[in-house]
Every structure is written in C-alpha cells, then in structure tokens.
Design a protein around this motif. Structure first.
Motif, PDB file in Angstrom:
ATOM      1  N   VAL A 128      51.184  -1.455  13.187  1.00  9.34           N
ATOM      2  CA  VAL A 128      50.111  -2.424  12.963  1.00  9.34           C
ATOM      3  C   VAL A 128      49.794  -3.116  14.285  1.00  9.34           C
ATOM      4  O   VAL A 128      50.658  -3.249  15.150  1.00  9.34           O
ATOM      5  CB  VAL A 128      50.484  -3.473  11.898  1.00  9.34           C
ATOM      6  CG1 VAL A 128      50.650  -2.826  10.536  1.00  9.34           C
ATOM      7  CG2 VAL A 128      51.748  -4.228  12.286  1.00  9.34           C
ATOM      8  N   SER A 129      48.561  -3.578  14.402  1.00  8.78           N
ATOM      9  CA  SER A 129      48.129  -4.246  15.633  1.00  8.78           C
ATOM     10  C   SER A 129      47.874  -5.721  15.373  1.00  8.78           C
ATOM     11  O   SER A 129      47.217  -6.092  14.393  1.00  8.78           O
ATOM     12  CB  SER A 129      46.850  -3.592  16.164  1.00  8.78           C
ATOM     13  OG  SER A 129      46.399  -4.259  17.322  1.00  8.78           O
ATOM     14  N   LEU A 130      48.421  -6.549  16.246  1.00  9.02           N
ATOM     15  CA  LEU A 130      48.158  -7.989  16.251  1.00  9.02           C
ATOM     16  C   LEU A 130      47.659  -8.317  17.661  1.00  9.02           C
ATOM     17  O   LEU A 130      48.427  -8.749  18.530  1.00  9.02           O
ATOM     18  CB  LEU A 130      49.412  -8.794  15.909  1.00  9.02           C
ATOM     19  CG  LEU A 130      49.927  -8.618  14.465  1.00  9.02           C
ATOM     20  CD1 LEU A 130      50.917  -7.470  14.383  1.00  9.02           C
ATOM     21  CD2 LEU A 130      50.567  -9.907  13.947  1.00  9.02           C
ATOM     22  N   SER A 137      46.108 -10.580  19.306  1.00  5.68           N
ATOM     23  CA  SER A 137      46.261 -11.875  19.972  1.00  5.68           C
ATOM     24  C   SER A 137      47.659 -12.073  20.551  1.00  5.68           C
ATOM     25  O   SER A 137      47.875 -12.993  21.348  1.00  5.68           O
ATOM     26  CB  SER A 137      45.943 -13.010  19.002  1.00  5.68           C
ATOM     27  OG  SER A 137      46.826 -12.983  17.907  1.00  5.68           O
ATOM     28  N   GLU A 144      46.017 -16.070  12.338  1.00  5.67           N
ATOM     29  CA  GLU A 144      45.121 -15.184  11.585  1.00  5.67           C
ATOM     30  C   GLU A 144      45.574 -13.725  11.684  1.00  5.67           C
ATOM     31  O   GLU A 144      45.491 -12.973  10.710  1.00  5.67           O
ATOM     32  CB  GLU A 144      43.685 -15.328  12.099  1.00  5.67           C
ATOM     33  CG  GLU A 144      43.049 -16.659  11.775  1.00  5.67           C
ATOM     34  CD  GLU A 144      43.016 -16.927  10.275  1.00  5.67           C
ATOM     35  OE1 GLU A 144      42.654 -15.999   9.521  1.00  5.67           O
ATOM     36  OE2 GLU A 144      43.372 -18.043   9.854  1.00  5.67           O
ATOM     37  N   ASP A 145      46.062 -13.317  12.854  1.00  2.00           N
ATOM     38  CA  ASP A 145      46.563 -11.953  13.012  1.00  2.00           C
ATOM     39  C   ASP A 145      47.769 -11.700  12.107  1.00  2.00           C
ATOM     40  O   ASP A 145      47.919 -10.615  11.528  1.00  2.00           O
ATOM     41  CB  ASP A 145      46.934 -11.684  14.466  1.00  2.00           C
ATOM     42  CG  ASP A 145      45.753 -11.225  15.302  1.00  2.00           C
ATOM     43  OD1 ASP A 145      44.649 -11.078  14.740  1.00  2.00           O
ATOM     44  OD2 ASP A 145      45.935 -11.007  16.511  1.00  2.00           O
ATOM     45  N   LYS A 179      48.349 -13.195   9.248  1.00  2.00           N
ATOM     46  CA  LYS A 179      47.847 -13.107   7.875  1.00  2.00           C
ATOM     47  C   LYS A 179      47.279 -11.718   7.591  1.00  2.00           C
ATOM     48  O   LYS A 179      47.539 -11.132   6.531  1.00  2.00           O
ATOM     49  CB  LYS A 179      46.775 -14.178   7.644  1.00  2.00           C
ATOM     50  CG  LYS A 179      47.319 -15.600   7.575  1.00  2.00           C
ATOM     51  CD  LYS A 179      46.191 -16.602   7.363  1.00  2.00           C
ATOM     52  CE  LYS A 179      46.712 -18.030   7.297  1.00  2.00           C
ATOM     53  NZ  LYS A 179      45.604 -19.019   7.151  1.00  2.00           N
ATOM     54  N   LYS A 180      46.503 -11.182   8.526  1.00  2.00           N
ATOM     55  CA  LYS A 180      45.916  -9.855   8.337  1.00  2.00           C
ATOM     56  C   LYS A 180      47.005  -8.775   8.291  1.00  2.00           C
ATOM     57  O   LYS A 180      46.941  -7.841   7.487  1.00  2.00           O
ATOM     58  CB  LYS A 180      44.934  -9.556   9.469  1.00  2.00           C
ATOM     59  CG  LYS A 180      43.677 -10.420   9.437  1.00  2.00           C
ATOM     60  CD  LYS A 180      42.804 -10.153  10.670  1.00  2.00           C
ATOM     61  CE  LYS A 180      41.597 -11.084  10.702  1.00  2.00           C
ATOM     62  NZ  LYS A 180      40.787 -10.901  11.941  1.00  2.00           N
ATOM     63  N   ALA A 181      48.009  -8.910   9.158  1.00  2.00           N
ATOM     64  CA  ALA A 181      49.088  -7.915   9.195  1.00  2.00           C
ATOM     65  C   ALA A 181      49.873  -7.919   7.892  1.00  2.00           C
ATOM     66  O   ALA A 181      50.232  -6.844   7.367  1.00  2.00           O
ATOM     67  CB  ALA A 181      50.017  -8.195  10.372  1.00  2.00           C
ATOM     68  N   GLU A 204      48.838  -8.559   5.041  1.00  2.00           N
ATOM     69  CA  GLU A 204      48.078  -7.938   3.952  1.00  2.00           C
ATOM     70  C   GLU A 204      48.353  -6.440   3.890  1.00  2.00           C
ATOM     71  O   GLU A 204      48.141  -5.801   2.853  1.00  2.00           O
ATOM     72  CB  GLU A 204      46.579  -8.184   4.161  1.00  2.00           C
ATOM     73  CG  GLU A 204      46.160  -9.648   3.972  1.00  2.00           C
ATOM     74  CD  GLU A 204      44.704  -9.883   4.349  1.00  2.00           C
ATOM     75  OE1 GLU A 204      44.049  -8.914   4.802  1.00  2.00           O
ATOM     76  OE2 GLU A 204      44.243 -11.015   4.207  1.00  2.00           O
ATOM     77  N   GLN A 205      48.850  -5.887   5.006  1.00  2.00           N
ATOM     78  CA  GLN A 205      49.129  -4.452   5.094  1.00  2.00           C
ATOM     79  C   GLN A 205      50.604  -4.131   4.891  1.00  2.00           C
ATOM     80  O   GLN A 205      50.943  -3.071   4.356  1.00  2.00           O
ATOM     81  CB  GLN A 205      48.701  -3.924   6.460  1.00  2.00           C
ATOM     82  CG  GLN A 205      47.260  -4.189   6.846  1.00  2.00           C
ATOM     83  CD  GLN A 205      47.010  -3.809   8.304  1.00  2.00           C
ATOM     84  OE1 GLN A 205      47.273  -2.680   8.720  1.00  2.00           O
ATOM     85  NE2 GLN A 205      46.518  -4.747   9.085  1.00  2.00           N
TER      86      GLN A 205
END
Length: 503
Positions: free
Chosen positions: A301-303, A305, A393-394, A396-398, A400-401
C-alpha cells in the motif's frame, strides 16, 4: 532457568501458585542490576529498599488471598520521564538534577495500586530528545548485545534493562519511536499505544501532541498485560480518550495460535528502499513470508505523505519542546545558577539554562523558537501541521484497504557509541519508520524479527493499526512472535545474559 529469565506472565503464574515470592523475584532482579548495571548504565536510580518493601506487602496480600492484580508482585522499571513520589525524576537532564516529585503520575499510581514493586528509574536521552540514549546528562546506556553500541533512544534505559533481565517489565515513552526503536535494537517488544489511551498526567512533556507512554517487555503477552494495567481514561489528562483498554491479553493469547486467516496486511511502499540496511530487509522479508504462511493476505500500500513525515515532525516537535521547556527558567522551575555580582533575572536565566540543558536540547529549542517566531510560523509550523493532516488522511485511506500496516522498525541495527554524535540528521533518520504513527496518533508495536546476518545484532518489525484498534497489534504480533520463536529456537537473547541452553 533462573527466575529473572522467566516472562512476566510466567512470574505472575508462579506467584499465584506459591512457587515463588515477590521478595524472591524482586531480590533476584536487584541482584542482576547490581551485577550488570555498572557496565550497562540502564538505571539512573535504583530503589532497592522501596522495591523490597512493596514486594513484602505483595506477599502478605497473596498469603491473605487478596492480590490486587494478576501482575501483583512482578517487578517493574520506570523511565525517568514519569513522576514518582519520593523518587528522583530528572528526565535525563541536569536542570532537574535532584528533583523529587511530591506526586505520582497516573501510570505510576496505577502500577503502585496493582502492587508491582518499582525497581527504579531508567536512563534516557535528555527530555526524551534523541535516538540513542547518548544524550543523557548522566552518561549513555549500553546495549546488552554489545556494550560498545547504543541501545536505541530515547528510552534505551528501559529497553536495555528488560533485554539484560534486570526487569521483566518497564515503562517507556514514545514521541517519535522511543519505545519501538530501542525495542528493535535490543531484541525486546515495544508498544506505542493509541494516543490518549494511556494517561500522560505526570509525564515531563517533550511534545504534548506526540508523547505517549507504553510498555517495554520481552514478549507480546507481557506487553498486553502491562498495557491493560496502565491504560484507560484519566480526567486529569485533557487529551485522554474515554475508551476503556480491554481485550489485549486475550488478543495476544489468541494470536499465539498462529491463525491469521482473513487478516489483511499492508507493506508500506514508502518505508522501503536504499535507506534500509540489507540485513534488516532480509529479516523483514522472512517475517512477511511467515505472515503469509499463517494465512495473512499481504499487499503493498502507498502512503505518499510519509516522505514528508520526518520534515514535519522536526518542526512540530521542536516547536512544542520550545514551549514546554520555557518553564525551566531558574525562577519557577529547574536548576538555578547565579553569576557573581548583581545579575539580572535574564542573566540568571541565561546562565542556568546554559548549564542545565545539553546540546541536543538547546538545538531543538532554537529550531522550535525560530519556527514559531513572527514571520515564520505559517511558513514552517503551519505547513508542518498541514502535512500532519495529510498523514492522518493517508492512514485512514490505507486502513480502508488493510487491517494493519507493516515495515521494518528501524533502518539499521544498533551502531557504535559515538558514531553519529556529530551528525544529528543521521541520528534523526533512524526514526524514519516510527514517526508517522506519532503524528497520526495510531498505535504501533515492534517485535524482534531475528538477528542480522551482518553483525549478529537484533532487528525489529513494526505493525501499525487504526486508532483504538491496539488489539490487532497484539494478535498479529503474538502470531509472528510464536513463529519466530520456533524459527530461532526460542527467545532471541543476548548471549552474555541468556539462560543456559537459550538462543
């Protein structure tokens, strides 16, 4: 196997069965401190008399059938950043030399209320500023694996004490990795809880929005037991979350069964590359393979920031440090040095702060004051806070996966004492993987991932979970720990301190 080589959970079980007394356990650890700490310097203050008195009280409760907690009678060490009534608390600084707090921090109070004898206060980088425990005003702590190397920082004293079997449990503080990074470098387990889930009342603050107390132990289960004890809401801490801290030990026990089916694990793309030593990556890849064997679904996964996390951190932390340490002005708090003649208040303050603060503290105060100054606030501190929001935010998105994120804990193994002393940036880079969790407030755990093929020193693997999902860390951490114990033939232990027949 001697009692000091047993885990905290094993010691607690032996206390409950009557196989050993708390006095015997406590004395055994005090003997180990006396035999080894002259070289290691893990402790700044040892309270043998107080610890044995607490142990005797614990034995009396056990005899009467009234233990206060599962860990009642198991000894513990406390990082010198947390106030302890009647015991010196210096935060590793000359400016607080000799200070004896008139009150206990909340975590200290919880430890005492549960009946754990406090062995003493452990060494640390001054005001928790550092990645090596070389910045202590009272001299460096040495790594139990190699006395010529650093134990990591800023909580190297707690990690070294646990790694050298001086204590089965210890409290550390993690502002940018100061529990997890020393854990990786000493072969111990270090946990940074969700921000606000363990009270900061009584912690001598470095950076209020980043600091978090947590456990240092030799096993994941021991960390879970201690984490449950010290966690929970505290009305005296305005940043304390209302949630109870439960289910961590159950998660660790369940994880030890090595069933990770359905768990989604994300390898952080931005925490790979040339910054990581090949031997650290080798152990990391082996651990990831074990996760897959236990049923975990592993993806990258990519974060994005994260590449700016260190720059943001080293503006936010100095700014908060500059504000927090302003109170040590020789008027209200801290050491006072009075020049000859009739000095002004400003002259007393200048001389006192110069004598009381070390170079790293001065460096960060200057950076922080500059970042907060008129004309630069928006350009530096304000921009850093925007990056912090992007990092949150990064995460939170990660999440979700995936359920947890994974990376090596530190880019390298422990380096020789003095090697990075003249290069602060090289030192700061050692917190590359740990800083994002503090900026976002998410929990993290570091467990030993094996020994470097290059130098034979411990390496660590880090897991991160969403806010308040600390139990996930204990499940996956215990599963991997169990698999690695089998692979390495037992707990990864420095040879000089190992029980007979151990790794």
């Amino acid at each position: 196997m001697s009692w000091i080589h047993r885990t905290a959970a094993e010691q607690a079980a032996a206390l409950a069965s009557g196989e050993v007394t708390s006095v015997e356990l406590t004395q055994a650890h005090l003997d180990q401190i006396a035999a080894t700490d002259g070289e290691l310097h893990a402790f700044l203050h040892v309270d043998a008399e107080g610890a044995l008195a607490q142990a005797r009280a614990s034995d009396e409760r056990r005899k009467a059938g009234n233990p206060l907690h599962e860990l009642d009678g198991v000894p513990i060490a406390i990082k010198d950043v947390l106030t302890t009534e009647g015991l010196p608390t210096t935060a590793g600084s000359r400016i607080l030399e000799g200070w004896i707090p008139p009150y206990d921090g909340t975590v200290t109070a919880k430890i005492k209320a549960a009946g754990l004898p406090i062995l003493g206060k452990t060494n640390m980088d001054e005001f928790a500023m550092g990645s090596s425990t070389e910045n202590s005003a009272y001299g460096p702590t040495r790594n139990p694996w190699d006395h010529d190397r650093i134990p990591g920082g800023s909580g190297g004293g707690s990690a070294a004490a646990v790694g050298a079997f001086q204590a089965p449990l210890a409290i550390g503080s993690d502002t940018g990795g100061s529990i997890r990074q020393p854990g990786a470098m000493t072969g111990t387990v270090g946990v940074k809880p969700t921000y606000g889930s363990v009270s900061r009342y009584g912690v001598i603050a470095l950076a209020n929005s980043l600091d978090q107390l947590g456990p240092c132990t030799r096993t994941v289960l021991d960390s879970a037991l201690l984490h449950e004890l010290i966690g929970g809401h505290d009305p005296r801490d305005s940043t304390s979350v209302p949630n109870a801290v439960t289910g961590l030990a159950d998660a660790a026990r369940a994880g030890a069964a090595r069933d990770l089916n359905g768990l989604r694990v994300g390898i952080v793309k931005e925490l790979q590359g040339d910054a990581w030593n090949a031997d650290v990556v080798e152990r990391f890849d082996e651990s990831v393979a074990l996760l897959k064997e236990m049923g975990a679904d592993v993806v990258e996964v990519s974060l994005p920031s994260f590449v700016h996390a260190m720059a943001a951190y080293y503006l936010i932390l100095p700014a908060e440090c500059s504000s927090n340490l302003a109170k040590f002005d020789a008027m209200r708090y801290g050491r006072r040095v009075t020049p000859e003649g009739s000095p002004s208040a400003e002259e007393v303050m200048k001389v006192s702060r110069d004598a009381g603060f070390g170079d790293e503290v001065k460096r960060r105060i200057i950076i922080g004051t500059y970042a907060l100054s008129s004309g630069y606030y928006d350009a530096f501190y304000g921009q850093a806070q925007k990056i912090r929001t992007l990092i949150i935010e990064d995460f939170k998105k990660a999440f979700e996966q995936v359920d947890v994120l994974v990376s090596p804990t530190a880019p390298s193994t422990a380096w020789p004492i003095g090697e990075k002393a003249d290069d602060p940036l090289a030192m700061y880079l050692q917190d590359l993987a740990t800083i994002p969790a503090n900026l976002a407030g998410v929990p993290g755990i570091s467990i030993p991932s094996g020994l470097s093929s290059a130098d034979g020193l411990p390496t660590g693997i880090q897991f991160l979970a969403p806010v308040l999902e600390d139990a996930r860390l204990y499940r996956v951490g215990a599963a991997l720990e169990s698999a690695l114990f089998e692979q390495w033939g037992g707990q990864i232990t420095p040879a000089a301190y190992a029980p007979k027949g151990a790794n």
